[in-house]
Design an enzyme around this catalytic site. Structure first.
Site, PDB file in Angstrom:
ATOM      1  N   GLY A 316       0.833  -1.198   0.000  1.00 13.49           N
ATOM      2  CA  GLY A 316       0.000   0.000   0.000  1.00 13.49           C
ATOM      3  C   GLY A 316       0.866   1.244   0.000  1.00 13.49           C
ATOM      4  O   GLY A 316       1.952   1.265  -0.591  1.00 13.49           O
ATOM      5  N   GLU A 317       0.374   2.290   0.644  1.00  8.81           N
ATOM      6  CA  GLU A 317       1.067   3.581   0.777  1.00  8.81           C
ATOM      7  C   GLU A 317       1.122   4.366  -0.533  1.00  8.81           C
ATOM      8  O   GLU A 317       1.509   5.523  -0.542  1.00  8.81           O
ATOM      9  CB  GLU A 317       2.508   3.424   1.294  1.00  8.81           C
ATOM     10  CG  GLU A 317       2.638   2.749   2.633  1.00  8.81           C
ATOM     11  CD  GLU A 317       4.095   2.630   3.087  1.00  8.81           C
ATOM     12  OE1 GLU A 317       4.998   3.198   2.415  1.00  8.81           O
ATOM     13  OE2 GLU A 317       4.344   1.971   4.118  1.00  8.81           O
ATOM     14  N   GLY A 318       0.795   3.732  -1.669  1.00  8.58           N
ATOM     15  CA  GLY A 318       1.019   4.354  -2.970  1.00  8.58           C
ATOM     16  C   GLY A 318       2.316   3.910  -3.610  1.00  8.58           C
ATOM     17  O   GLY A 318       2.735   4.473  -4.629  1.00  8.58           O
TER      18      GLY A 318
END
EC number: 2.4.2.21
Length: 350
Positions: A316-318
């Protein structure tokens, strides 16, 4: 519908220039289709921008953070407190997303959409709190329907600020312990799938935890079954504050003809809701990667999306969206800078 309902006016991307754009791509000094997916990406970007010279300006990564009531039931490898700790890590520049954004040239902004306890006095965290974590979706709605519209309004203002600053590409990441449970529930509700087809191991839970996660999501869908009458209602019953604001921001970015880069499983769940609200949003979405979360491929197929990367990511997180930026820039650059056969004096091989 709530009295303060937020709506978006999103135009379908014009196909008027599609043939000319495709011809320009075909006449570059290469065999037809030799640049593979970069060619379809260049076509998409040129269509969105409607410009002879497409460009990327001030690319911005927005990481939305929020906590989830269901996390208290132990559906993740980490407790909810880790959301706050990771948001602080983002603010101090120490997470994977910070490293990748610095490497590829993304401006990074972190938005507190509703983690359990606010972080005060730390530069670089935008306060767009909708609450202190959502309701536990297997026991109650995640939030009120009015809260969804409030989140959409906040997201629209956020996108407008970046648009006014000259940004034309925005990428979406997230942080929230328990948010794979919310995303799986959203996926099951919108795509009308069995929960078992939507739920995976998230960041790496064991079999016992996976069974508990499955059971709780099934309970949530059963509890809210009669209330799941539309995409906003799905968000209110099953979503997260960060998923709500990601959805609203995707809608707002498409409304402004911006390129929208979608990260992994959670961000794709937000995209799924956005497309359900306004199908024209789909034209603006660039899907960065296929994550290792088992439901992600099903969502991508449902959205007829071919992601740029497949690296087995599940952070995740981008992070996947950040890693895709050089490919997006490469698509724009070959379209603008690569010689045609006539320019180079080469016999066409098309």
């Amino acid at each position: 519908m709530s009295q303060s309902a937020v709506s978006f006016q999103i135009n379908s991307v014009s196909k008027v220039q599609e043939q000319l754009i495709q011809q320009k791509i075909n006449l570059k000094t290469k065999p037809l289709g030799a640049l593979g997916q970069l060619e379809s990406l260049a076509l998409q970007i040129a269509r969105i921008q409607g410009a002879d010279q497409p460009y990327i300006a001030n690319p911005t990564m927005l990481v939305f953070a929020g906590d989830h009531g269901i996390a208290a039931e132990g559906v993740s490898i980490a407790p909810s407190e880790v959301t706050r700790q990771m948001v602080q890590n983002f603010a101090h520049g120490g997470a994977a997303i910070n490293v990748f954004c610095r490497q590829v040239g993304f401006k990074l902004e972190v938005i507190d959409c509703g983690i359990l306890t606010p972080i005060e006095g730390v530069k670089g965290i935008i306060d767009q709190r909708l609450g202190a974590g959502t309701g536990a979706i297997h026991l109650e709605p995640a939030m009120a329907l009015e809260t969804v519209d409030k989140g959409f309004a906040m997201a629209r203002d956020l996108i407008e600020r970046h648009h006014q600053a000259g940004c034309n590409l925005v990428a979406f990441g997230e942080m929230g312990i328990g948010n794979t449970s919310a995303a799986s529930a959203i996926m099951a509700a919108i795509m009308q799938l069995d929960v078992i087809d939507c739920v995976g191991r998230g960041t790496g839970i064991n079999q016992e935890t996976l069974a508990r996660k499955l059971m709780l999501i099934e309970l949530a869908l059963l509890l809210h079954q009669s209330a799941l009458t539309g995409p906003k209602e799905v968000l209110a019953c099953l979503g997260g504050f960060e998923i709500v604001q990601m959805t609203g921001a995707m809608l707002a970015a498409a409304e402004r003809n911006m390129l929208v880069v979608v990260d992994g499983f959670i961000a794709t769940a937000a995209a799924l809701v956005a497309v359900t609200i306004a199908p024209n949003v789909r034209d603006y979405l660039i899907f960065a990667h296929q994550s290792d979360e088992q439901g992600h491929l099903r969502m991508l197929e449902f959205l007829q999306a071919k992601p740029l990367l497949s690296l087995g990511l599940r952070l995740g997180e981008g992070t996947g969206a950040a890693l895709a930026l050089p490919l997006i820039q490469a698509a724009v650059n070959f379209y603008n800078q690569m010689a045609s056969f006539s320019d180079a004096g080469i016999e066409a091989v098309v």
